[in-house]
Design an enzyme around this catalytic site. Structure first.
Site, PDB file in Angstrom:
ATOM      1  N   LYS A   2       3.417   3.018 -11.282  1.00  0.00           N
ATOM      2  CA  LYS A   2       2.142   2.356 -11.025  1.00  0.00           C
ATOM      3  C   LYS A   2       1.820   1.317 -12.098  1.00  0.00           C
ATOM      4  O   LYS A   2       1.150   0.315 -11.817  1.00  0.00           O
ATOM      5  CB  LYS A   2       1.029   3.390 -10.905  1.00  0.00           C
ATOM      6  CG  LYS A   2       1.156   4.246  -9.642  1.00  0.00           C
ATOM      7  CD  LYS A   2       1.217   3.365  -8.403  1.00  0.00           C
ATOM      8  CE  LYS A   2       1.387   4.118  -7.122  1.00  0.00           C
ATOM      9  NZ  LYS A   2       1.392   3.248  -5.922  1.00  0.00           N
ATOM     10  N   TYR A  49       5.510   8.806 -12.209  1.00  0.00           N
ATOM     11  CA  TYR A  49       4.524   8.185 -11.320  1.00  0.00           C
ATOM     12  C   TYR A  49       3.729   7.123 -12.071  1.00  0.00           C
ATOM     13  O   TYR A  49       3.518   6.015 -11.576  1.00  0.00           O
ATOM     14  CB  TYR A  49       3.584   9.253 -10.761  1.00  0.00           C
ATOM     15  CG  TYR A  49       2.501   8.701  -9.863  1.00  0.00           C
ATOM     16  CD1 TYR A  49       2.805   8.216  -8.591  1.00  0.00           C
ATOM     17  CD2 TYR A  49       1.171   8.670 -10.291  1.00  0.00           C
ATOM     18  CE1 TYR A  49       1.813   7.709  -7.764  1.00  0.00           C
ATOM     19  CE2 TYR A  49       0.176   8.168  -9.462  1.00  0.00           C
ATOM     20  CZ  TYR A  49       0.501   7.685  -8.206  1.00  0.00           C
ATOM     21  OH  TYR A  49      -0.489   7.174  -7.391  1.00  0.00           O
ATOM     22  N   ASN A  74       0.806  -1.220   0.000  1.00  0.00           N
ATOM     23  CA  ASN A  74       0.000   0.000   0.000  1.00  0.00           C
ATOM     24  C   ASN A  74       0.843   1.275   0.000  1.00  0.00           C
ATOM     25  O   ASN A  74       0.444   2.284  -0.574  1.00  0.00           O
ATOM     26  CB  ASN A  74      -0.917  -0.035   1.226  1.00  0.00           C
ATOM     27  CG  ASN A  74      -1.561   1.287   1.517  1.00  0.00           C
ATOM     28  OD1 ASN A  74      -2.571   1.661   0.936  1.00  0.00           O
ATOM     29  ND2 ASN A  74      -0.971   2.033   2.460  1.00  0.00           N
ATOM     30  N   SER A  76      -1.924   0.126  -7.124  1.00  0.00           N
ATOM     31  CA  SER A  76      -1.518   0.912  -8.278  1.00  0.00           C
ATOM     32  C   SER A  76      -2.325   2.207  -8.288  1.00  0.00           C
ATOM     33  O   SER A  76      -2.597   2.792  -7.238  1.00  0.00           O
ATOM     34  CB  SER A  76      -1.723   0.100  -9.562  1.00  0.00           C
ATOM     35  OG  SER A  76      -1.348   0.840 -10.700  1.00  0.00           O
TER      36      SER A  76
END
Length: 347
Positions: free
Chosen positions: A218, A214, A120, A179
């Site tokens: 993800k 980013y 997480n 994600s």
């Protein structure tokens, strides 16, 4: 590509605390957990009587989360009796790969089973875009990808043994890779810039470059979920591995976004509890094995193992290009090999 319409405007949840079952005797590890979605997820599992571990860099930070959780009450809609849960913490610094093995060994000394791990913890658009991990990787690559991959390496044997225990239900052992819909902004076609993982040579600059960084981190989570499922789904009584977009939420993750962005899109955000519903849907909901939910994509059944979950607990579709790469070009296997080389000195 931005989030899909159904990710931005999800319907009301159809699976909530009222539907959750007792988790007594099961062990969970949630990285992060001191705030935001991780905190709410840990609280849910604690009140469902699970043995829950959160991670934190320090004991003082962990106590600020664990003590309020212990003194809190379950959600009013919860139907099972609470009171048998436990919550502890494991020290973990995701920005330093040299410490990951020690953190994993601490957990392994304390537990003999691991039913569910939820990766997480993460970072989005750090305040200093040039900030690096201790090993010199861009923060989003190091914290969102390399450290979770390495941590999972050390904990996978315990996960596999748990999946084979007599009291383990079929497909109840799981790995959840958190994600984001932001993975749709990753480099095309595979979601990964294979020759420039830190995107140092990318043509984009400023905020656009950080968004792509980013997005790539993800997308890697989506890819690792698929590849982990491909490698281990038939082990023991079955292992599930999912990636998910937890939803647009009111957490500290967006603190470094431009003010204009928060002003325009802030109204779309929901309470962090809603993201915990998504994580728990992926982590503890009993799947319909007979309908093929435990199967891999392309196996002639529903094939949701290795798949992508959207708010507030529904099957979704990852970025078409990323998913096509996984199924047709074996990009998950390629990424796995690349990451093993990158963290090899710390295994």
């Amino acid at each position: 590509m931005a989030a899909t319409w159904t990710e931005m405007f999800p319907p009301s949840p159809t699976w909530t605390e009222a539907d959750m079952k007792d988790q007594y005797g099961r062990v969970f590890l949630v990285t992060g957990g001191t705030a935001g979605i991780g905190y709410e997820t840990a609280k849910m599992i604690y009140h469902l009587n699970g043995t829950i571990y959160i991670t934190s860099r320090s004991e003082s930070s962990a106590s600020k989360a664990t003590e309020p959780i212990k003194s809190s009450s379950p959600h009013p809609s919860q139907t099972i009796p609470s009171g048998r849960g436990t919550i502890s913490y494991v020290q973990l610094n995701l920005s330093d790969l040299s410490t990951i093995k020690g953190s994993a060994e601490e957990f392994l000394r304390r537990e003999k089973r691991l039913d569910v791990i939820i990766h997480n913890a993460g970072v989005m658009l750090p305040a200093d875009p040039e900030e690096k991990t201790e090993q010199g990787y861009h923060l989003q690559l190091g914290i969102n990808v390399l450290a979770p991959f390495l941590l999972q390496h050390f904990l996978t044997p315990l996960l596999l043994s748990t999946a084979s225990l007599p009291d383990t239900r079929s497909f109840s052992t799981r790995v959840i890779w958190v994600s984001s819909s932001g993975h749709r902004a990753s480099p095309v076609p595979d979601g990964v810039s294979w020759d420039d993982l830190d995107l140092l040579q990318a043509s984009k600059t400023g905020l656009k470059k950080e968004v792509e960084r980013y997005g790539q981190s993800k997308a890697m989570g989506v890819m690792l979920a698929y590849e982990f499922a491909r490698r281990y789904h038939e082990h023991g009584k079955g292992i599930l591995s999912f990636s998910l977009h937890p939803g647009a939420l009111k957490t500290g993750l967006q603190d470094n976004l431009p003010r204009w962005f928060n002003a325009i899109f802030g109204w779309l955000r929901h309470d962090a509890r809603m993201g915990a519903l998504t994580e728990c849907w992926a982590g503890i909901r009993e799947v319909n094995v007979e309908s093929g939910e435990g199967g891999m994509p392309g196996d002639g059944k529903v094939g949701k193992n290795g798949g992508y979950v959207v708010p507030w607990g529904r099957w979704g579709d990852g970025h078409e290009s990323v998913m096509k790469g996984l199924m047709e070009r074996r990009t998950g296997e390629r990424l796995w090999g690349v990451l093993e080389k990158m963290v090899g000195d710390y295994m």
